[in-house]
Design an enzyme around this catalytic site. Sequence first.
Site, PDB file in Angstrom:
ATOM      1  N   LYS A  23      39.646  43.065  32.811  1.00  0.00           N
ATOM      2  CA  LYS A  23      40.238  43.598  34.048  1.00  0.00           C
ATOM      3  C   LYS A  23      41.761  43.726  33.991  1.00  0.00           C
ATOM      4  O   LYS A  23      42.328  44.666  34.534  1.00  0.00           O
ATOM      5  CB  LYS A  23      39.852  42.715  35.246  1.00  0.00           C
ATOM      6  CG  LYS A  23      38.376  42.831  35.603  1.00  0.00           C
ATOM      7  CD  LYS A  23      38.051  42.025  36.854  1.00  0.00           C
ATOM      8  CE  LYS A  23      36.571  42.107  37.170  1.00  0.00           C
ATOM      9  NZ  LYS A  23      36.241  41.424  38.422  1.00  0.00           N
ATOM     10  N   ASP A  74      37.289  44.488  44.277  1.00  0.00           N
ATOM     11  CA  ASP A  74      36.869  43.094  44.490  1.00  0.00           C
ATOM     12  C   ASP A  74      37.510  42.534  45.763  1.00  0.00           C
ATOM     13  O   ASP A  74      36.859  41.818  46.542  1.00  0.00           O
ATOM     14  CB  ASP A  74      37.297  42.210  43.315  1.00  0.00           C
ATOM     15  CG  ASP A  74      36.501  42.482  42.049  1.00  0.00           C
ATOM     16  OD1 ASP A  74      35.327  42.870  42.150  1.00  0.00           O
ATOM     17  OD2 ASP A  74      37.068  42.292  40.954  1.00  0.00           O
TER      18      ASP A  74
END
Length: 277
Positions: free
Chosen positions: A69, A105
Site C-alpha cells: 500500500k 479504507d
Amino acid sequence: MSAGPARVVLLAHPAAHSLSPRMHDAAFAAAGVPARYAALDVPPAELAAAVARLRAAPYLGANVSVPHKEAVARLVDELTGAARAVGAVNTVVRHGARLVGHNTDAPGFLRGLAELGFDPAGAGCLVLGAGGAARAVVWALLGAGARVVVVNRDAARAERLVADLEAAGAPHLPAARLLVNTTSVGMAGGPDPDGLPLLTPAQLAALPAGAGVVDLVYRPALTPLLRAAAARGHATQNGLPMLLWQGALAFEAWTGRPAPAAVMREALERGLAGSPA
Ligand code: ATR
C-alpha cells in the site's frame, strides 16, 4: 479499447486468501458491469511492472493490499487527499494512461462505524496498533471529529503515527467511547489467535459501559476481544463492515455506479462461511 471484459486486479503478497474476488465479481454481475476481478500474488520486486500494466485497457484499476500500500502511493501519478494523508493506497483508478491512488479504507471504516450507530464527533477513541490499518482508522476518526489515542507494542512507531496525523500519544482507556483493534492479534493464524491485543482483562474491564468495540479482524468472525467485550455488554463489530465498505467505495470509483452493497456483503459472508476460521 480491447475486446472482452474489463479487468480489476488485487496486487498483494500473498494474495490467495483474499475475499475481494468473490465480493467484486458478485458486484460486477449484479450491476451488469462487464468486468472481472482477479487476485495477483505480486512479490515486491515485481510491483512496479504490475502497476505499469494498469496504465492501459482492459484495466479499470486495482486494489492494493499488504505489503504494497505504501509503495503504490509512490508509483501512481496522483493521490486523493485521503491517500496522501494516510500515506497508503488501497485502490487505483485508471483515467486514460494516468493512475490515481485512492484510500477507501479510511471512509470505509467510517461507514462501518455508522452501522454500529456510533458517531465519532467529540468522542474519545482508543486505537490499538500503529501499522497501515491504524493510520487509515486514525485519520478517519480525526476527520470525523474524534479525539484519538494510539497505543502500540512498538512505542516509537505509535509516536510517528501520532506526529504524522496529530493524534494523541498517551493511553487513556477509561475515557474512551470506542476501542478499535487494528493489530493482527486475535486473527486466525496470526501472532496470538487466543489473545487480547495489548490489553489485560482488567484494562478491558475498565472500558466504560456503553463504549463500542471494533476489531478489524474478520477471521474468525468472533475474536477473543469481541467475545470478551460482548460478554461485558459492549456493542461490537468485526472487520467485515470495513472490508465491505472499502470495497463498495472502490467499486464506485472504478465504475462510476452505485455499489450493490447487499450483494457484496452476502458474497463476503458466504466466502467467510466457506473458509477455514
Ligand atoms: P496492517 O497493515 O494490517 O496494519 P502492519 O502495518 O504490519 O499491518 O501493522 C501490524 C500491527 O499489528 C502493528 O501495530 C503491530 O505492532 P508493532 O508496530 O509493534 O509491530 C501489531 N502487532 C503485530 N503482532 C503483534 C503482537 N504479537 N502483539 C502486539 N501487536 C502486534
